[in-house]
Design a protein around this motif. Sequence first.
Motif, mmCIF file in Angstrom:
data_model
loop_
_atom_site.group_PDB
_atom_site.id
_atom_site.type_symbol
_atom_site.label_atom_id
_atom_site.label_comp_id
_atom_site.label_asym_id
_atom_site.label_seq_id
_atom_site.Cartn_x
_atom_site.Cartn_y
_atom_site.Cartn_z
ATOM 1 N N ASP A 1 0.820 -1.214 0.000
ATOM 2 C CA ASP A 1 0.000 0.000 0.000
ATOM 3 C C ASP A 1 0.851 1.260 0.000
ATOM 4 O OD1 ASP A 1 -2.340 -1.402 -0.074
ATOM 5 O OD2 ASP A 1 -2.819 -1.134 2.061
ATOM 6 N N SER A 2 1.955 1.243 0.733
ATOM 7 C CA SER A 2 2.795 2.444 0.804
ATOM 8 C C SER A 2 3.432 2.762 -0.548
ATOM 9 C CB SER A 2 3.870 2.296 1.876
ATOM 10 O OG SER A 2 4.862 1.377 1.476
ATOM 11 N N VAL A 3 3.585 1.753 -1.389
ATOM 12 C CA VAL A 3 4.122 1.975 -2.737
ATOM 13 C C VAL A 3 2.991 2.276 -3.715
ATOM 14 C CG1 VAL A 3 5.327 0.879 -4.666
ATOM 15 C CG2 VAL A 3 6.151 0.560 -2.327
ATOM 16 N N GLN A 4 1.875 1.559 -3.593
ATOM 17 C CA GLN A 4 0.780 1.706 -4.551
ATOM 18 C C GLN A 4 0.111 3.070 -4.475
ATOM 19 O OE1 GLN A 4 -1.912 -1.557 -3.856
ATOM 20 N NE2 GLN A 4 -1.205 -2.614 -5.689
ATOM 21 N N ARG A 5 -0.151 3.548 -3.279
ATOM 22 C CA ARG A 5 -0.896 4.809 -3.142
ATOM 23 C C ARG A 5 -0.218 5.976 -3.852
ATOM 24 N NH1 ARG A 5 -5.068 3.899 0.657
ATOM 25 N NH2 ARG A 5 -4.604 2.093 1.953
ATOM 26 N N PRO A 6 1.073 6.230 -3.589
ATOM 27 C CA PRO A 6 1.720 7.339 -4.311
ATOM 28 C C PRO A 6 1.777 7.112 -5.819
ATOM 29 C CG PRO A 6 3.043 6.680 -2.423
ATOM 30 C CD PRO A 6 1.953 5.672 -2.572
ATOM 31 N N THR A 7 1.960 5.848 -6.232
ATOM 32 C CA THR A 7 2.023 5.535 -7.662
ATOM 33 C C THR A 7 0.681 5.815 -8.325
ATOM 34 O OG1 THR A 7 3.675 3.838 -7.236
ATOM 35 C CG2 THR A 7 2.520 3.724 -9.345
ATOM 36 N N LEU A 8 -0.394 5.378 -7.688
ATOM 37 C CA LEU A 8 -1.721 5.617 -8.251
ATOM 38 C C LEU A 8 -2.060 7.098 -8.260
ATOM 39 C CD1 LEU A 8 -3.749 2.626 -6.799
ATOM 40 C CD2 LEU A 8 -2.938 2.943 -9.125
ATOM 41 N N LEU A 9 -1.671 7.809 -7.214
ATOM 42 C CA LEU A 9 -1.911 9.250 -7.169
ATOM 43 C C LEU A 9 -1.176 9.940 -8.302
ATOM 44 C CD1 LEU A 9 -3.150 11.681 -5.763
ATOM 45 C CD2 LEU A 9 -1.119 11.767 -4.296
ATOM 46 N N PHE A 10 0.074 9.550 -8.535
ATOM 47 C CA PHE A 10 0.845 10.122 -9.625
ATOM 48 C C PHE A 10 0.202 9.806 -10.965
ATOM 49 C CE2 PHE A 10 3.995 9.529 -12.979
ATOM 50 C CZ PHE A 10 4.498 10.822 -13.075
ATOM 51 N N CYS A 11 -0.217 8.558 -11.159
ATOM 52 C CA CYS A 11 -0.819 8.160 -12.429
ATOM 53 C C CYS A 11 -2.131 8.894 -12.675
ATOM 54 C CB CYS A 11 -1.068 6.653 -12.454
ATOM 55 S SG CYS A 11 0.447 5.697 -12.540
ATOM 56 N N CYS A 12 -2.936 9.049 -11.626
ATOM 57 C CA CYS A 12 -4.208 9.747 -11.787
ATOM 58 C C CYS A 12 -3.986 11.214 -12.100
ATOM 59 C CB CYS A 12 -5.055 9.599 -10.522
ATOM 60 S SG CYS A 12 -5.602 7.901 -10.262
ATOM 61 N N THR A 13 -2.986 11.795 -11.465
ATOM 62 C CA THR A 13 -2.651 13.196 -11.740
ATOM 63 C C THR A 13 -2.090 13.332 -13.142
ATOM 64 O OG1 THR A 13 -2.137 13.506 -9.414
ATOM 65 C CG2 THR A 13 -1.313 15.160 -10.921
ATOM 66 N N ALA A 14 -1.225 12.400 -13.539
ATOM 67 C CA ALA A 14 -0.606 12.445 -14.859
ATOM 68 C C ALA A 14 -1.639 12.244 -15.964
ATOM 69 C CB ALA A 14 0.491 11.388 -14.966
ATOM 70 N N SER A 15 -2.685 11.467 -15.722
ATOM 71 C CA SER A 15 -3.659 11.181 -16.775
ATOM 72 C C SER A 15 -4.511 12.406 -17.093
ATOM 73 C CB SER A 15 -4.552 10.004 -16.372
ATOM 74 O OG SER A 15 -5.409 10.372 -15.316
ATOM 75 N N THR A 16 -4.580 13.358 -16.165
ATOM 76 C CA THR A 16 -5.378 14.563 -16.427
ATOM 77 C C THR A 16 -4.501 15.738 -16.816
ATOM 78 O OG1 THR A 16 -5.315 15.157 -14.084
ATOM 79 C CG2 THR A 16 -7.185 13.818 -14.848
ATOM 80 N N SER A 17 -3.198 15.534 -16.869
ATOM 81 C CA SER A 17 -2.293 16.630 -17.216
ATOM 82 C C SER A 17 -1.950 16.572 -18.705
ATOM 83 C CB SER A 17 -1.015 16.546 -16.382
ATOM 84 O OG SER A 17 -0.244 15.445 -16.818
#
Length: 104
Positions: A76-92
């Motif tokens: 979870d400590s690895v997945q959460r930041p990765t998913l947050l980055f991916c979600c942010t990157a997908s809208t940028s």
Amino acid sequence: MDLTGGRVLDIVEGRTENDCKQLIEQALTSEQRAQVTAVALDMWQAYANAVSQALPKADIVHDRSHLSQHLNDAVDSVQRPTLLFCCTASTSSIGKAPWPSFCR
């Protein structure tokens, strides 16, 4: 706990290293302590320290439920930041993230 008989041998109120070491020394004679080859316990460091001191020949074995929880927390400590980055990157303007379905 007596794994063969399935019964609790003794209980101590505290969770400190000293409490655990005292419990081991009260519950087992020195001859019994010398024969212990393995101890199952949770991942509380104080317990591991006490067992290492009081039962130096014993291997420490962590129970499955605590080990699973520790591994899940690590993932979870690895997945959460990765998913947050991916979600942010997908809208940028960078482009589409490789896992856009996680962001919906």
